[in-house]
Design an enzyme around this catalytic site. Sequence first.
Site, PDB file in Angstrom:
ATOM      1  N   ASN A 156       0.819  -1.213   0.000  1.00 22.81           N
ATOM      2  CA  ASN A 156       0.000   0.000   0.000  1.00 22.81           C
ATOM      3  C   ASN A 156       0.856   1.267   0.000  1.00 22.81           C
ATOM      4  O   ASN A 156       0.626   2.199  -0.789  1.00 22.81           O
ATOM      5  CB  ASN A 156      -0.940   0.008   1.206  1.00 22.81           C
ATOM      6  CG  ASN A 156      -2.017  -1.052   1.130  1.00 22.81           C
ATOM      7  OD1 ASN A 156      -2.140  -1.737   0.115  1.00 22.81           O
ATOM      8  ND2 ASN A 156      -2.800  -1.201   2.184  1.00 22.81           N
TER       9      ASN A 156
ATOM     10  N   THR B 163     -17.464  39.425 -28.789  1.00 20.30           N
ATOM     11  CA  THR B 163     -18.293  38.846 -27.739  1.00 20.30           C
ATOM     12  C   THR B 163     -19.481  38.210 -28.448  1.00 20.30           C
ATOM     13  O   THR B 163     -19.959  38.726 -29.468  1.00 20.30           O
ATOM     14  CB  THR B 163     -18.793  39.891 -26.726  1.00 20.30           C
ATOM     15  OG1 THR B 163     -19.631  40.846 -27.387  1.00 20.30           O
ATOM     16  CG2 THR B 163     -17.632  40.620 -26.056  1.00 20.30           C
ATOM     17  N   HIS B 164     -19.942  37.080 -27.928  1.00 24.48           N
ATOM     18  CA  HIS B 164     -21.026  36.325 -28.573  1.00 24.48           C
ATOM     19  C   HIS B 164     -20.685  35.956 -30.023  1.00 24.48           C
ATOM     20  O   HIS B 164     -21.586  35.766 -30.845  1.00 24.48           O
ATOM     21  CB  HIS B 164     -22.351  37.107 -28.540  1.00 24.48           C
ATOM     22  CG  HIS B 164     -22.723  37.604 -27.185  1.00 24.48           C
ATOM     23  ND1 HIS B 164     -23.341  36.821 -26.238  1.00 24.48           N
ATOM     24  CD2 HIS B 164     -22.532  38.824 -26.598  1.00 24.48           C
ATOM     25  CE1 HIS B 164     -23.542  37.532 -25.132  1.00 24.48           C
ATOM     26  NE2 HIS B 164     -23.056  38.745 -25.322  1.00 24.48           N
TER      27      HIS B 164
ATOM     28  N   SER C 105      -8.250  16.208 -47.787  1.00 24.43           N
ATOM     29  CA  SER C 105      -9.460  15.391 -47.897  1.00 24.43           C
ATOM     30  C   SER C 105      -9.218  14.259 -48.890  1.00 24.43           C
ATOM     31  O   SER C 105      -8.465  14.413 -49.854  1.00 24.43           O
ATOM     32  CB  SER C 105     -10.632  16.255 -48.375  1.00 24.43           C
ATOM     33  OG  SER C 105     -11.697  15.458 -48.842  1.00 24.43           O
TER      34      SER C 105
ATOM     35  N   LYS D  38      -9.239  21.000 -50.072  1.00 20.11           N
ATOM     36  CA  LYS D  38      -9.348  21.126 -48.619  1.00 20.11           C
ATOM     37  C   LYS D  38      -7.981  21.189 -47.935  1.00 20.11           C
ATOM     38  O   LYS D  38      -7.035  20.512 -48.325  1.00 20.11           O
ATOM     39  CB  LYS D  38     -10.141  19.955 -48.041  1.00 20.11           C
ATOM     40  CG  LYS D  38     -11.598  19.887 -48.460  1.00 20.11           C
ATOM     41  CD  LYS D  38     -12.415  21.048 -47.904  1.00 20.11           C
ATOM     42  CE  LYS D  38     -12.562  20.986 -46.406  1.00 20.11           C
ATOM     43  NZ  LYS D  38     -13.286  19.777 -45.955  1.00 20.11           N
TER      44      LYS D  38
ATOM     45  N   ASN E  43      -7.413  20.961 -43.914  1.00 18.99           N
ATOM     46  CA  ASN E  43      -8.165  20.829 -42.676  1.00 18.99           C
ATOM     47  C   ASN E  43      -7.288  21.022 -41.433  1.00 18.99           C
ATOM     48  O   ASN E  43      -6.193  20.471 -41.357  1.00 18.99           O
ATOM     49  CB  ASN E  43      -8.810  19.441 -42.604  1.00 18.99           C
ATOM     50  CG  ASN E  43      -9.785  19.205 -43.740  1.00 18.99           C
ATOM     51  OD1 ASN E  43     -10.462  20.117 -44.188  1.00 18.99           O
ATOM     52  ND2 ASN E  43      -9.864  17.969 -44.209  1.00 18.99           N
TER      53      ASN E  43
ATOM     54  N   GLU F 235      -8.553  20.290 -34.218  1.00 10.93           N
ATOM     55  CA  GLU F 235      -9.783  19.540 -33.986  1.00 10.93           C
ATOM     56  C   GLU F 235      -9.540  18.349 -33.059  1.00 10.93           C
ATOM     57  O   GLU F 235     -10.368  18.043 -32.187  1.00 10.93           O
ATOM     58  CB  GLU F 235     -10.366  19.079 -35.318  1.00 10.93           C
ATOM     59  CG  GLU F 235     -10.912  20.224 -36.152  1.00 10.93           C
ATOM     60  CD  GLU F 235     -11.332  19.807 -37.558  1.00 10.93           C
ATOM     61  OE1 GLU F 235     -11.875  20.661 -38.267  1.00 10.93           O
ATOM     62  OE2 GLU F 235     -11.110  18.637 -37.936  1.00 10.93           O
TER      63      GLU F 235
ATOM     64  N   TYR G 149      -6.865   1.616   2.435  1.00  4.71           N
ATOM     65  CA  TYR G 149      -6.736   1.228   1.041  1.00  4.71           C
ATOM     66  C   TYR G 149      -7.886   0.318   0.626  1.00  4.71           C
ATOM     67  O   TYR G 149      -8.360  -0.525   1.389  1.00  4.71           O
ATOM     68  CB  TYR G 149      -5.404   0.504   0.796  1.00  4.71           C
ATOM     69  CG  TYR G 149      -5.199   0.120  -0.660  1.00  4.71           C
ATOM     70  CD1 TYR G 149      -4.737   1.055  -1.578  1.00  4.71           C
ATOM     71  CD2 TYR G 149      -5.511  -1.157  -1.119  1.00  4.71           C
ATOM     72  CE1 TYR G 149      -4.579   0.722  -2.918  1.00  4.71           C
ATOM     73  CE2 TYR G 149      -5.357  -1.507  -2.449  1.00  4.71           C
ATOM     74  CZ  TYR G 149      -4.890  -0.555  -3.345  1.00  4.71           C
ATOM     75  OH  TYR G 149      -4.741  -0.885  -4.670  1.00  4.71           O
TER      76      TYR G 149
ATOM     77  N   GLN H 218      -6.809   1.045  -7.421  1.00  2.70           N
ATOM     78  CA  GLN H 218      -5.966   0.632  -8.543  1.00  2.70           C
ATOM     79  C   GLN H 218      -6.390   1.316  -9.835  1.00  2.70           C
ATOM     80  O   GLN H 218      -5.597   1.451 -10.774  1.00  2.70           O
ATOM     81  CB  GLN H 218      -6.032  -0.888  -8.717  1.00  2.70           C
ATOM     82  CG  GLN H 218      -5.147  -1.432  -9.830  1.00  2.70           C
ATOM     83  CD  GLN H 218      -5.082  -2.944  -9.810  1.00  2.70           C
ATOM     84  OE1 GLN H 218      -4.459  -3.548  -8.933  1.00  2.70           O
ATOM     85  NE2 GLN H 218      -5.747  -3.572 -10.758  1.00  2.70           N
TER      86      GLN H 218
END
Length: 460
Positions: free
Chosen positions: A109, A154-155, A276, A282, A284, A289, A316, A321
């Site tokens: 332990n 903002t937003h 792609s 493309k 990417n 992401e 314990y 574990q």
Amino acid sequence: MKLWAGRFAKETDSRVNDFNSSISFDARMYREDIQGSVAHATMLGEQGILTKEETASIIEGLGGILADIESGALPFDPEAEDIHMFIEAELTRRIGDAGKRLHTARSRNDQVALDVRLYLRREITAVRGLVTELLSALEKQARANKCTVMPGYTHLQRAQPITFGHHLLAYAQMFMRDDSRLADCARRMNECPLGSGALAGTTHPINRARTAELLDFDRPTANSLDGVADRDACIELLSALSLIMLHLSRFSEEIVLWCSWEFKFVELDDAYATGSSIMPQKKNPDVAELVRGKTGRVYGDLMALLTAMKGLPLAYNKDMQEDKEAVFDAIDTVKLCLSTFAPMLATMRVLSANMRRAASGGFINATDCADYLTKKGMPFRDAYKITGTLVAYCIGHGKTLEALTLDEFQAHSPLFENDVFDAIALDTCVNGRVSQGGPGLSSVEAQLAQLHAFLQGAEK
């Protein structure tokens, strides 16, 4: 035979062996296990619990095991219950009965609790180094773009003009806080649980302070129950790692937006983008992401451990574990994300003309127009209303504020004079924001100086 098998009359079911085993994932702590065992044996020898010959034999044997593991000469036995039992059994096989004495005054332990802390301490150092590399990339991009005007949002709507350098330095603040959280976590966990035994210490005359000193801990843990039952260090680290991922994910979201044709504020280096399988045009932002996606994985590791620990009585329990796979996965994920994100950011090309073009639209200098009237003596709420009617007038006539004539301004308020055009110019709007922490050049320079000082301190 299991090292704990004396109490049992029959062999453990093979399915239970597989279910109980942890060597498939805790084998990565072999260095820490051997390091802790060397310190423990050294202390036992100094206290006269082991003879000098036994101590020397154990330490030499452990050194040979470490060398053989790292060279590949000693593979991990998948049949072993865990890394602790594997190393002890191998030591006994090599040096005989002296190997059986290593576990005197020690429980698995406190051994596990020690190995975890040693491992986390080492990995925190590695993660902090990667955070520093990211901050270094941020500093270079921010310094190069301290005058690059862009719209602040903002937003997700254009709000006020800032600079790209100012925007990047917001993330620098986040990652500097992340570093301080990692440092705090390392400081709090730097207490040695070895000597706590299974839960109630030992009757042997051990020297816990000496073991803590040998392993570079600040002190021994104060309570033997807490020493083996605590997993706060794991949870605190997972929390800190989750915040790092949160910040990386927000940054990734913006990079994904900025790379799109709708924004086109930045272009990623070809080495950090993908194509792609069907659309040849493309490019990417897959790195950003994936970082965004892996954030949920680290959150899951944190929630798994919080849930595993929430109802456990002292001391314990085998549930604990489950800490290792969650912690190992989170550390590996964060290190992978940081080590990929930093060079992506460093090689990213900033399309400053597009940023400025976007800042020229959306009436993001409207607040400055209202402030202009306020400085002329008009109450802010009246200035706000007049500026709002000016914006509505511009929208109706397909104009921007800076494209209005002085007559059009004065039709809404006689307080407008020729200096209004300078007051609402983008560069004036940015650099006129002289308040501490803002996008004005002097403020950005101060923020860069703070970041630079931080990085210089991190290098020492």
